[in-house]
Scaffold this motif. Structure first.
Motif, mmCIF file in Angstrom:
data_model
loop_
_atom_site.group_PDB
_atom_site.id
_atom_site.type_symbol
_atom_site.label_atom_id
_atom_site.label_comp_id
_atom_site.label_asym_id
_atom_site.label_seq_id
_atom_site.Cartn_x
_atom_site.Cartn_y
_atom_site.Cartn_z
ATOM 1 N N PHE A 20 -10.152 -5.266 15.079
ATOM 2 C CA PHE A 20 -9.113 -5.699 14.130
ATOM 3 C C PHE A 20 -9.752 -6.253 12.852
ATOM 4 O O PHE A 20 -9.283 -5.997 11.744
ATOM 5 N N THR A 21 -10.824 -7.010 13.035
ATOM 6 C CA THR A 21 -11.533 -7.600 11.885
ATOM 7 C C THR A 21 -12.112 -6.505 11.003
ATOM 8 O O THR A 21 -12.019 -6.554 9.772
ATOM 9 N N ALA A 22 -12.710 -5.495 11.644
ATOM 10 C CA ALA A 22 -13.290 -4.386 10.884
ATOM 11 C C ALA A 22 -12.207 -3.613 10.122
ATOM 12 O O ALA A 22 -12.409 -3.233 8.962
ATOM 13 N N ILE A 23 -11.061 -3.409 10.768
ATOM 14 C CA ILE A 23 -9.952 -2.718 10.079
ATOM 15 C C ILE A 23 -9.502 -3.535 8.873
ATOM 16 O O ILE A 23 -9.274 -2.990 7.778
ATOM 17 N N ALA A 24 -9.384 -4.854 9.044
ATOM 18 C CA ALA A 24 -8.963 -5.731 7.943
ATOM 19 C C ALA A 24 -9.921 -5.615 6.755
ATOM 20 O O ALA A 24 -9.494 -5.494 5.597
ATOM 21 N N ILE A 25 -11.231 -5.638 7.034
ATOM 22 C CA ILE A 25 -12.228 -5.512 5.967
ATOM 23 C C ILE A 25 -12.077 -4.154 5.264
ATOM 24 O O ILE A 25 -12.086 -4.067 4.027
ATOM 25 N N CYS A 26 -11.931 -3.077 6.044
ATOM 26 C CA CYS A 26 -11.771 -1.741 5.454
ATOM 27 C C CYS A 26 -10.511 -1.652 4.585
ATOM 28 O O CYS A 26 -10.515 -0.995 3.541
ATOM 29 N N GLN A 27 -9.437 -2.319 5.006
ATOM 30 C CA GLN A 27 -8.214 -2.341 4.194
ATOM 31 C C GLN A 27 -8.462 -3.017 2.853
ATOM 32 O O GLN A 27 -7.991 -2.555 1.800
ATOM 33 N N LEU A 28 -9.212 -4.113 2.863
ATOM 34 C CA LEU A 28 -9.494 -4.852 1.627
ATOM 35 C C LEU A 28 -10.445 -4.067 0.718
ATOM 36 O O LEU A 28 -10.342 -4.138 -0.514
ATOM 37 N N VAL A 29 -11.342 -3.295 1.330
ATOM 38 C CA VAL A 29 -12.195 -2.397 0.547
ATOM 39 C C VAL A 29 -11.326 -1.330 -0.122
ATOM 40 O O VAL A 29 -11.490 -1.004 -1.305
ATOM 41 N N GLU A 30 -10.377 -0.804 0.660
ATOM 42 C CA GLU A 30 -9.444 0.206 0.152
ATOM 43 C C GLU A 30 -8.658 -0.306 -1.048
ATOM 44 O O GLU A 30 -8.356 0.431 -1.982
ATOM 45 N N GLU A 31 -8.342 -1.582 -1.014
ATOM 46 C CA GLU A 31 -7.584 -2.202 -2.118
ATOM 47 C C GLU A 31 -8.469 -2.590 -3.295
ATOM 48 O O GLU A 31 -7.979 -3.068 -4.317
ATOM 49 N N GLY A 32 -9.781 -2.412 -3.137
ATOM 50 C CA GLY A 32 -10.699 -2.746 -4.226
ATOM 51 C C GLY A 32 -11.029 -4.224 -4.334
ATOM 52 O O GLY A 32 -11.582 -4.678 -5.336
ATOM 53 N N LYS A 33 -10.728 -4.991 -3.270
ATOM 54 C CA LYS A 33 -10.988 -6.437 -3.321
ATOM 55 C C LYS A 33 -12.428 -6.784 -2.944
ATOM 56 O O LYS A 33 -12.883 -7.891 -3.193
ATOM 57 N N LEU A 34 -13.123 -5.839 -2.311
ATOM 58 C CA LEU A 34 -14.551 -6.007 -2.022
ATOM 59 C C LEU A 34 -15.113 -4.640 -1.680
ATOM 60 O O LEU A 34 -14.370 -3.654 -1.644
ATOM 61 N N SER A 35 -16.405 -4.558 -1.447
ATOM 62 C CA SER A 35 -16.995 -3.284 -1.041
ATOM 63 C C SER A 35 -17.906 -3.531 0.162
ATOM 64 O O SER A 35 -18.248 -4.672 0.466
ATOM 65 N N PHE A 36 -18.291 -2.461 0.819
ATOM 66 C CA PHE A 36 -19.182 -2.601 1.978
ATOM 67 C C PHE A 36 -20.559 -3.099 1.550
ATOM 68 O O PHE A 36 -21.289 -3.666 2.345
ATOM 69 N N ASP A 37 -20.890 -2.870 0.282
ATOM 70 C CA ASP A 37 -22.179 -3.324 -0.247
ATOM 71 C C ASP A 37 -22.106 -4.717 -0.869
ATOM 72 O O ASP A 37 -23.119 -5.223 -1.376
ATOM 73 N N SER A 38 -20.923 -5.332 -0.844
ATOM 74 C CA SER A 38 -20.791 -6.693 -1.396
ATOM 75 C C SER A 38 -21.721 -7.641 -0.660
ATOM 76 O O SER A 38 -21.832 -7.599 0.575
#
Length: 344
Positions: A62-80
């Motif tokens: 669930f945590t990983a999905i939440a992070i991916c959703q926020l990446v999708e929204e442009g609020k952070l990136s996997f490289d942040s």
């Protein structure tokens, strides 16, 4: 399918005294929906298909999905960088730690429960009583000022603290408490109507208590073994059907777009010969490079949980137990039975 799965499960249950619920679904057809044992032993309340079970680390997904959703929204990136995501001082942490490292257990940061150092989860709460752990920031004193285990990105080492930090990143980026975010953007979207992050001292109806069995036949519940409320590294409660709905929503791109769903389910780091880790999920991979199984699991005192999605057949299996073991035995038996008929 020429196999009686219910009998296979029942035979294993009688051997290991499994307590919990089992659900197997093939596309739209429910193959197994069985429950065993008691959600509350004192009052002899039986587990049933709508009982909510703690799933420990199973909810890292669930945590990983939440992070991916926020990446999708442009609020952070996997490289942040971690240092850019949280306004918290980690004076001994490597400046190169990224969101990707945290998601894949390759960050090298210290863990608050390191299985190489500590055998008993309950040892954690001697200096930091579990009844004080109600929100994610309450975990920080357990690891914030410790030294790195190894340089960021060097290797895989399973790490709960990394997922606590991911939860804090979700809170900072979304301006919502982590459990509220998951409820709104994952559980609701996936039709997980009976799941949630509940406190031990205010559990809703039909929630299984976790039981720790002693060698002499006595037992106790796990309320003094775990934090009061679960968070981004573990401790959500689900029903077996809700967890099946989660797999269906994820695989049908209802939680993430196709690109980020693939990213979450990619083999980012190798753990053993056929085992890999994606984002919040374990992945089995064959030599010929195809993936027969995505799975999640969780173990805590009084909790054992296994769930898997088999992409070749679209079969979903969920095994929840309110004892410290048993889920693995049931899961293995189901898998073996399905493989014997070439169903998987």
């Amino acid at each position: 399918m020429n196999i009686n799965l219910t009998k296979v499960i029942s035979d294993i249950q009688s051997k290991v005294d499994f307590s919990g619920a089992v659900y197997v679904k093939n596309k739209d057809k429910v193959l197994v929906d069985e429950s065993y044992g008691f959600a509350n032993r004192s009052d002899q309340l039986a587990n049933n298909s709508m009982t909510r079970f703690g799933i420990a680390s199973g909810c890292k997904l669930f945590t990983a999905i939440a992070i991916c959703q926020l990446v999708e929204e442009g609020k952070l990136s996997f490289d942040s960088k971690l240092s850019d995501c949280l306004a918290i001082d980690f004076k001994y942490f490597d400046d190169n730690v990224t969101v990707h490292h945290l998601l894949t257990h390759t960050s090298g940061i210290p863990d608050y429960f390191d299985e190489e150092v500590m055998e008993d989860f309950e040892e954690l709460w001697v200096k930091n009583p579990m009844y004080h752990i109600r929100k994610l920031s309450d975990f920080l004193p357990l690891f914030q000022n410790e030294s790195m285990k190894f340089p960021a990105g060097e290797k895989f080492h399973y790490n709960n603290a990394g997922y606590i930090l991911l939860g804090l990143i979700v809170e900072q980026a979304s301006k919502l408490e982590f459990s509220e975010y998951v409820q709104k953007y994952i559980f609701r979207k996936a039709n997980m109507k009976n799941s949630g992050y509940f406190s031990f001292d205010s559990l809703p109806s039909n929630t299984a208590l976790g039981y720790i069995d002693n060698p002499d036949g006595t037992w106790k519940t796990n309320i003094y073994s775990l934090p009061v409320k679960g968070g981004s590294d573990g401790g959500a409660y689900v029903t077996v059907e809700d967890m099946t709905n989660l797999w269906e929503a994820l695989m049908n791109n209802k939680l993430l777009n196709e690109s980020n769903t693939k990213k979450l389910l990619s083999t980012h780091t190798q753990v053993n010969e056929n085992g890999y880790y994606g984002y919040g999920t374990w992945i089995k991979k064959r030599a010929e490079n195809n993936v027969p199984k995505f799975h999640v699991m969780g173990y805590d005192p009084g909790v054992s949980f296994h769930s898997a999605y088999y992409p070749d057949s679209s079969i979903k299996v969920v095994v929840c137990s309110n004892k410290s073991d048993g889920a693995f035995d049931i899961m293995s038996g189901i898998e073996e039975a399905l493989q014997s008929t070439n169903t998987l």
